[in-house]
Write a protein that holds these residues in place. Structure first.
Motif, mmCIF file in Angstrom:
data_model
loop_
_atom_site.group_PDB
_atom_site.id
_atom_site.type_symbol
_atom_site.label_atom_id
_atom_site.label_comp_id
_atom_site.label_asym_id
_atom_site.label_seq_id
_atom_site.Cartn_x
_atom_site.Cartn_y
_atom_site.Cartn_z
ATOM 1 N N PHE A 63 0.835 -1.198 0.000
ATOM 2 C CA PHE A 63 0.000 0.000 0.000
ATOM 3 C C PHE A 63 0.870 1.249 0.000
ATOM 4 O O PHE A 63 0.562 2.228 -0.687
ATOM 5 C CB PHE A 63 -0.935 0.024 1.210
ATOM 6 N N TYR A 64 1.953 1.209 0.760
ATOM 7 C CA TYR A 64 2.842 2.375 0.786
ATOM 8 C C TYR A 64 3.422 2.624 -0.604
ATOM 9 O O TYR A 64 3.525 3.773 -1.039
ATOM 10 C CB TYR A 64 3.959 2.178 1.802
ATOM 11 N N ARG A 65 3.778 1.599 -1.338
ATOM 12 C CA ARG A 65 4.257 1.773 -2.713
ATOM 13 C C ARG A 65 3.166 2.391 -3.587
ATOM 14 O O ARG A 65 3.440 3.265 -4.414
ATOM 15 C CB ARG A 65 4.698 0.428 -3.310
ATOM 16 N N TYR A 66 1.941 1.941 -3.383
ATOM 17 C CA TYR A 66 0.808 2.511 -4.127
ATOM 18 C C TYR A 66 0.631 3.985 -3.774
ATOM 19 O O TYR A 66 0.468 4.838 -4.665
ATOM 20 C CB TYR A 66 -0.461 1.723 -3.802
ATOM 21 N N HIS A 67 0.682 4.292 -2.500
ATOM 22 C CA HIS A 67 0.543 5.680 -2.040
ATOM 23 C C HIS A 67 1.603 6.564 -2.689
ATOM 24 O O HIS A 67 1.301 7.661 -3.179
ATOM 25 C CB HIS A 67 0.675 5.714 -0.505
ATOM 26 N N ARG A 68 2.828 6.101 -2.715
ATOM 27 C CA ARG A 68 3.909 6.881 -3.329
ATOM 28 C C ARG A 68 3.691 7.000 -4.840
ATOM 29 O O ARG A 68 3.980 8.046 -5.434
ATOM 30 C CB ARG A 68 5.256 6.218 -3.042
ATOM 31 N N ALA A 69 3.164 5.958 -5.453
ATOM 32 C CA ALA A 69 2.929 5.988 -6.898
ATOM 33 C C ALA A 69 1.896 7.045 -7.281
ATOM 34 O O ALA A 69 1.961 7.620 -8.382
ATOM 35 C CB ALA A 69 2.479 4.611 -7.392
ATOM 36 N N LEU A 70 0.956 7.305 -6.394
ATOM 37 C CA LEU A 70 -0.059 8.317 -6.684
ATOM 38 C C LEU A 70 0.550 9.696 -6.886
ATOM 39 O O LEU A 70 0.009 10.526 -7.624
ATOM 40 C CB LEU A 70 -1.084 8.368 -5.544
ATOM 41 N N TYR A 71 1.670 9.956 -6.256
ATOM 42 C CA TYR A 71 2.323 11.252 -6.378
ATOM 43 C C TYR A 71 3.272 11.324 -7.568
ATOM 44 O O TYR A 71 3.900 12.357 -7.803
ATOM 45 C CB TYR A 71 3.123 11.555 -5.102
ATOM 46 N N ALA A 72 3.415 10.250 -8.320
ATOM 47 C CA ALA A 72 4.446 10.185 -9.351
ATOM 48 C C ALA A 72 4.190 11.159 -10.503
ATOM 49 O O ALA A 72 5.120 11.719 -11.069
ATOM 50 C CB ALA A 72 4.565 8.758 -9.884
ATOM 51 N N GLY A 73 2.939 11.347 -10.877
ATOM 52 C CA GLY A 73 2.628 12.239 -11.986
ATOM 53 C C GLY A 73 2.305 13.644 -11.533
ATOM 54 O O GLY A 73 2.406 13.983 -10.349
ATOM 55 N N ARG A 74 1.936 14.462 -12.473
ATOM 56 C CA ARG A 74 1.541 15.838 -12.180
ATOM 57 C C ARG A 74 0.031 15.987 -12.301
ATOM 58 O O ARG A 74 -0.652 15.128 -12.830
ATOM 59 C CB ARG A 74 2.230 16.809 -13.131
ATOM 60 N N GLY A 75 -0.463 17.104 -11.802
ATOM 61 C CA GLY A 75 -1.874 17.404 -11.953
ATOM 62 C C GLY A 75 -2.729 16.847 -10.831
ATOM 63 O O GLY A 75 -2.232 16.293 -9.846
ATOM 64 N N VAL A 76 -4.038 17.016 -10.995
ATOM 65 C CA VAL A 76 -5.007 16.634 -9.971
ATOM 66 C C VAL A 76 -5.073 15.116 -9.845
ATOM 67 O O VAL A 76 -5.095 14.388 -10.839
ATOM 68 C CB VAL A 76 -6.396 17.198 -10.316
ATOM 69 N N ILE A 77 -5.110 14.648 -8.612
ATOM 70 C CA ILE A 77 -5.299 13.219 -8.332
ATOM 71 C C ILE A 77 -6.771 13.017 -7.988
ATOM 72 O O ILE A 77 -7.237 13.450 -6.934
ATOM 73 C CB ILE A 77 -4.393 12.752 -7.180
ATOM 74 N N ASP A 78 -7.495 12.393 -8.897
ATOM 75 C CA ASP A 78 -8.923 12.156 -8.677
ATOM 76 C C ASP A 78 -9.177 10.655 -8.595
ATOM 77 O O ASP A 78 -8.241 9.845 -8.553
ATOM 78 C CB ASP A 78 -9.759 12.801 -9.784
ATOM 79 N N GLY A 79 -10.433 10.287 -8.567
ATOM 80 C CA GLY A 79 -10.770 8.878 -8.415
ATOM 81 C C GLY A 79 -10.257 8.021 -9.554
ATOM 82 O O GLY A 79 -9.759 6.916 -9.341
ATOM 83 N N GLN A 80 -10.372 8.522 -10.786
ATOM 84 C CA GLN A 80 -9.924 7.744 -11.938
ATOM 85 C C GLN A 80 -8.420 7.539 -11.916
ATOM 86 O O GLN A 80 -7.920 6.457 -12.216
ATOM 87 C CB GLN A 80 -10.338 8.446 -13.239
ATOM 88 N N ARG A 81 -7.695 8.564 -11.545
ATOM 89 C CA ARG A 81 -6.239 8.431 -11.479
ATOM 90 C C ARG A 81 -5.831 7.457 -10.379
ATOM 91 O O ARG A 81 -4.912 6.644 -10.554
ATOM 92 C CB ARG A 81 -5.614 9.803 -11.240
#
Length: 224
Positions: A129-147
């Motif tokens: 889960f921590y790897r997933y959490h960090r992966a969410l920050y990998a890109g730019r822009g808004v993090i929404d449900g689809q992302r």
């Protein structure tokens, strides 16, 4: 889903690290620019209570000797930077224990992403889960449900099951519980940290945070 989002949005307030300005500074904890960062003492047992929140995850080093609890919003730019700094601290300090508490208060995209993230946290072991959490920050822009859902595809999860779990009423209850708990500790910024005997509101930077960790390790307090 829309009904649940609307209901939740009524009980959360928009906050950011900038809103920490003007809050009390009980201990001489400094930002990188030398100014004091908002902080206040917390009661004994606050960290243990935070760990028991329904969506909290002991994300790194469960047997560590110093616990850092982070309340975060995935769309808070300060949280993005904080995540990188905390990761660097974890790499350098194998005794630092990290507890993550989703605190999506910056609008509907954050709420949608938070719902997915909490669902994923129930399907992956903490380290994954921590790897997933960090992966969410990998890109730019808004993090929404689809992302957030797309990011889960890299972890061998059934995305339909993730989506179904994210839409459950229980996720709304978890988010409300986090908001209520944050209110009891007067947390008004993202990120906010609990460590030792202090709540730090905003991200003071890696060097300053390390200083607090070192003090807590030495004497159990933010300032020895």
């Amino acid at each position: 889903m829309s009904r649940l989002i609307f209901a939740l949005s009524l009980v959360v307030a928009l906050t950011s690290s900038a809103l920490a300005q003007g809050l009390p500074t009980q201990f001489p904890i400094l930002n990188e620019d030398g100014s004091r960062i908002a902080n206040h003492a917390i009661a004994a047992g606050s960290i243990a209570a935070a760990e028991k929140l329904p969506g909290a995850v002991v994300a790194a080093n469960p047997k560590g000797d110093v616990t850092l609890v982070e309340f975060y919003d995935l769309n808070c730019p300060y949280c993005r930077r904080a995540s990188a700094d905390v990761e660097a601290l974890l790499q350098a300090d194998k005794k630092l224990r990290l507890v993550l508490v989703p605190f999506p208060v910056l609008g509907i995209p954050s709420i949608l992403a938070g719902r997915v993230e909490i669902a994923v946290s129930r399907m992956l072991p903490p380290n994954e889960f921590y790897r997933y959490h960090r992966a969410l920050y990998a890109g730019r822009g808004v993090i929404d449900g689809q992302r957030a859902l797309s990011a889960a595809s890299g972890f061998n999860l059934d995305l339909q099951k993730v989506l179904e779990a994210a839409n459950e009423d229980g996720i709304t209850d978890i988010m409300k519980a986090h908001v209520r708990f944050a209110d009891t500790l007067t947390l008004k910024a993202t990120p906010s940290y609990l460590i030792g005997d202090v709540a730090i509101q905003g991200h003071p930077g890696r060097k300053s945070l390390k200083g607090v960790i070192d003090q807590v390790r030495q004497c159990g307090k933010a300032v020895c």
